[in-house]
Design a protein around this motif. Structure first.
Motif, PDB file in Angstrom:
ATOM      1  N   LYS A   3      37.646  45.574  49.900  1.00  0.00           N
ATOM      2  CA  LYS A   3      35.901  45.709  49.246  1.00  0.00           C
ATOM      3  C   LYS A   3      36.404  46.468  48.687  1.00  0.00           C
ATOM      4  O   LYS A   3      35.681  48.382  48.449  1.00  0.00           O
ATOM      5  CB  LYS A   3      34.304  46.813  51.147  1.00  0.00           C
ATOM      6  CG  LYS A   3      33.051  46.881  50.013  1.00  0.00           C
ATOM      7  CD  LYS A   3      32.394  46.897  50.830  1.00  0.00           C
ATOM      8  CE  LYS A   3      30.967  47.629  50.543  1.00  0.00           C
ATOM      9  NZ  LYS A   3      30.243  48.443  52.044  1.00  0.00           N
ATOM     10  N   THR A   4      36.507  46.136  46.811  1.00  0.00           N
ATOM     11  CA  THR A   4      37.345  46.816  46.609  1.00  0.00           C
ATOM     12  C   THR A   4      36.852  46.901  45.398  1.00  0.00           C
ATOM     13  O   THR A   4      36.997  46.975  44.554  1.00  0.00           O
ATOM     14  CB  THR A   4      38.769  46.575  46.282  1.00  0.00           C
ATOM     15  OG1 THR A   4      38.433  45.343  45.921  1.00  0.00           O
ATOM     16  CG2 THR A   4      39.649  47.463  47.534  1.00  0.00           C
ATOM     17  N   MET A   5      35.852  45.507  45.557  1.00  0.00           N
ATOM     18  CA  MET A   5      34.821  45.213  44.047  1.00  0.00           C
ATOM     19  C   MET A   5      34.504  46.290  42.942  1.00  0.00           C
ATOM     20  O   MET A   5      34.167  45.924  42.184  1.00  0.00           O
ATOM     21  CB  MET A   5      34.185  43.985  44.202  1.00  0.00           C
ATOM     22  CG  MET A   5      35.094  42.675  44.694  1.00  0.00           C
ATOM     23  SD  MET A   5      35.592  41.897  43.495  1.00  0.00           S
ATOM     24  CE  MET A   5      33.764  41.137  42.422  1.00  0.00           C
ATOM     25  N   GLU A   6      32.980  47.338  44.146  1.00  0.00           N
ATOM     26  CA  GLU A   6      32.833  48.013  43.325  1.00  0.00           C
ATOM     27  C   GLU A   6      34.013  49.696  42.229  1.00  0.00           C
ATOM     28  O   GLU A   6      33.648  49.101  41.315  1.00  0.00           O
ATOM     29  CB  GLU A   6      32.075  49.199  44.853  1.00  0.00           C
ATOM     30  CG  GLU A   6      30.622  47.615  45.370  1.00  0.00           C
ATOM     31  CD  GLU A   6      31.553  47.003  46.107  1.00  0.00           C
ATOM     32  OE1 GLU A   6      32.552  47.635  46.425  1.00  0.00           O
ATOM     33  OE2 GLU A   6      30.491  46.477  46.631  1.00  0.00           O
ATOM     34  N   ASP A   7      34.977  49.625  43.446  1.00  0.00           N
ATOM     35  CA  ASP A   7      35.425  49.780  42.578  1.00  0.00           C
ATOM     36  C   ASP A   7      36.394  49.255  41.940  1.00  0.00           C
ATOM     37  O   ASP A   7      36.543  50.548  40.484  1.00  0.00           O
ATOM     38  CB  ASP A   7      36.805  50.814  44.077  1.00  0.00           C
ATOM     39  CG  ASP A   7      36.200  52.276  44.732  1.00  0.00           C
ATOM     40  OD1 ASP A   7      35.308  51.995  44.638  1.00  0.00           O
ATOM     41  OD2 ASP A   7      37.234  51.728  45.583  1.00  0.00           O
ATOM     42  N   ASN A   8      36.454  48.335  41.707  1.00  0.00           N
ATOM     43  CA  ASN A   8      37.409  47.473  40.042  1.00  0.00           C
ATOM     44  C   ASN A   8      36.427  47.660  39.285  1.00  0.00           C
ATOM     45  O   ASN A   8      37.121  48.266  37.991  1.00  0.00           O
ATOM     46  CB  ASN A   8      37.776  46.643  40.587  1.00  0.00           C
ATOM     47  CG  ASN A   8      38.989  46.115  41.922  1.00  0.00           C
ATOM     48  OD1 ASN A   8      39.707  46.529  40.572  1.00  0.00           O
ATOM     49  ND2 ASN A   8      39.482  45.302  42.498  1.00  0.00           N
ATOM     50  N   PHE A   9      35.099  47.602  39.274  1.00  0.00           N
ATOM     51  CA  PHE A   9      34.570  47.452  38.259  1.00  0.00           C
ATOM     52  C   PHE A   9      33.893  49.054  37.982  1.00  0.00           C
ATOM     53  O   PHE A   9      33.570  48.858  36.647  1.00  0.00           O
ATOM     54  CB  PHE A   9      32.488  47.102  38.786  1.00  0.00           C
ATOM     55  CG  PHE A   9      30.980  47.429  37.490  1.00  0.00           C
ATOM     56  CD1 PHE A   9      31.367  46.550  36.499  1.00  0.00           C
ATOM     57  CD2 PHE A   9      30.713  48.044  38.224  1.00  0.00           C
ATOM     58  CE1 PHE A   9      30.268  47.418  35.785  1.00  0.00           C
ATOM     59  CE2 PHE A   9      29.688  48.274  37.577  1.00  0.00           C
ATOM     60  CZ  PHE A   9      29.832  48.085  36.393  1.00  0.00           C
ATOM     61  N   ASN A  10      34.118  49.848  38.666  1.00  0.00           N
ATOM     62  CA  ASN A  10      33.899  51.617  38.373  1.00  0.00           C
ATOM     63  C   ASN A  10      35.308  51.822  37.409  1.00  0.00           C
ATOM     64  O   ASN A  10      35.322  52.367  36.252  1.00  0.00           O
ATOM     65  CB  ASN A  10      34.013  52.449  39.347  1.00  0.00           C
ATOM     66  CG  ASN A  10      32.105  52.209  39.983  1.00  0.00           C
ATOM     67  OD1 ASN A  10      31.340  52.008  39.457  1.00  0.00           O
ATOM     68  ND2 ASN A  10      32.594  52.611  41.688  1.00  0.00           N
TER      69      ASN A  10
END
Length: 221
Positions: free
Chosen positions: A23-30
């Motif tokens: 679940k890394t997509m949010e951190d990548n987007f940020n």
């Protein structure tokens, strides 16, 4: 994109990483958002999610073109993005990932990671004991052409020593689906970050990672 038949006997699975296992997509987007903010850009979620899976430098070039930034700054933007990610990330797997990977290993299924993530980020943020479970890892910085080109998946298939008819791909993005299909592989898409309407190119669509086990039960009997 051509439809592929689901293998009757699945011997291998190639997984995308961000948005599929972790679940890394949010951190990548940020991280992208913070990097682009330094160039006066207010990046929106769909600016990133729709391009997920594309090589980092190609993503930066896309943003440069879209937002009127000199393309020569692409490498600098990627460096800033990776720095922001390493400083501010909260790593976690999706529910059921560890158990499913262990189940695959117990059944002798060969598994690989095919990801746009650079090898340095994987080594610095993902537990090494987890990475060692994979028979091959094809990171984005170790191949010339990334998704949607088939190169990464073809290399993964070759390193697993399998035929197209023996392997499936698990993806979560349109570009990853294109790469899998361009490699002639059956592709299952997970709606972890995008609605089903964006994933229509896949051969099969599921709602969450934990739904995967049911898709393979017949193949294991």
């Amino acid at each position: 994109m051509r439809n592929c038949l689901k293998p009757k006997k699945i011997k291998g699975i190639l997984f995308d990483f961000d948005g599929v296992l972790a679940k890394t997509m949010e951190d990548n987007f940020n991280a992208w958002k913070l990097a682009m903010k330094e160039y006066g850009v207010d990046l929106k979620e769909n600016d990133y999610y729709i391009l997920e899976g594309m090589p980092l430098k190609e993503t930066a070039k896309k943003y440069c073109k879209k937002f009127g930034i000199n393309e020569s700054l692409a490498a600098e933007i990627v460096k800033k993005k990776e720095e922001h990610y390493l400083k501010k990330h909260n790593f976690e797997f999706y529910q059921g990932v560890d158990e499913f990977i262990d189940l695959l290993k117990s059944k002798g299924i060969r598994i690989g990671l095919v990801t746009s993530a650079w090898s340095g980020r994987l080594q610095n943020t993902v537990p090494h004991v987890f990475l060692k479970k994979f028979d091959t890892i094809i990171p984005g910085d170790k191949i010339r052409r990334g998704k949607p080109f088939p190169d990464q998946y073809l290399k993964g298939l070759s390193e697993l020593k399998l035929k197209e008819s023996e392997c499936v791909v698990i993806e979560n993005s349109p570009l990853g689906i294109q790469a899998a299909k361009n490699a002639g592989l059956y592709c299952i898409a997970i709606c972890s970050t995008l609605d089903k309407s964006y994933l229509k190119g896949a051969d099969e669509i599921i709602n969450k990672f934990n739904d995967l086990k049911n898709t393979f039960l017949l193949s294991w009997r």
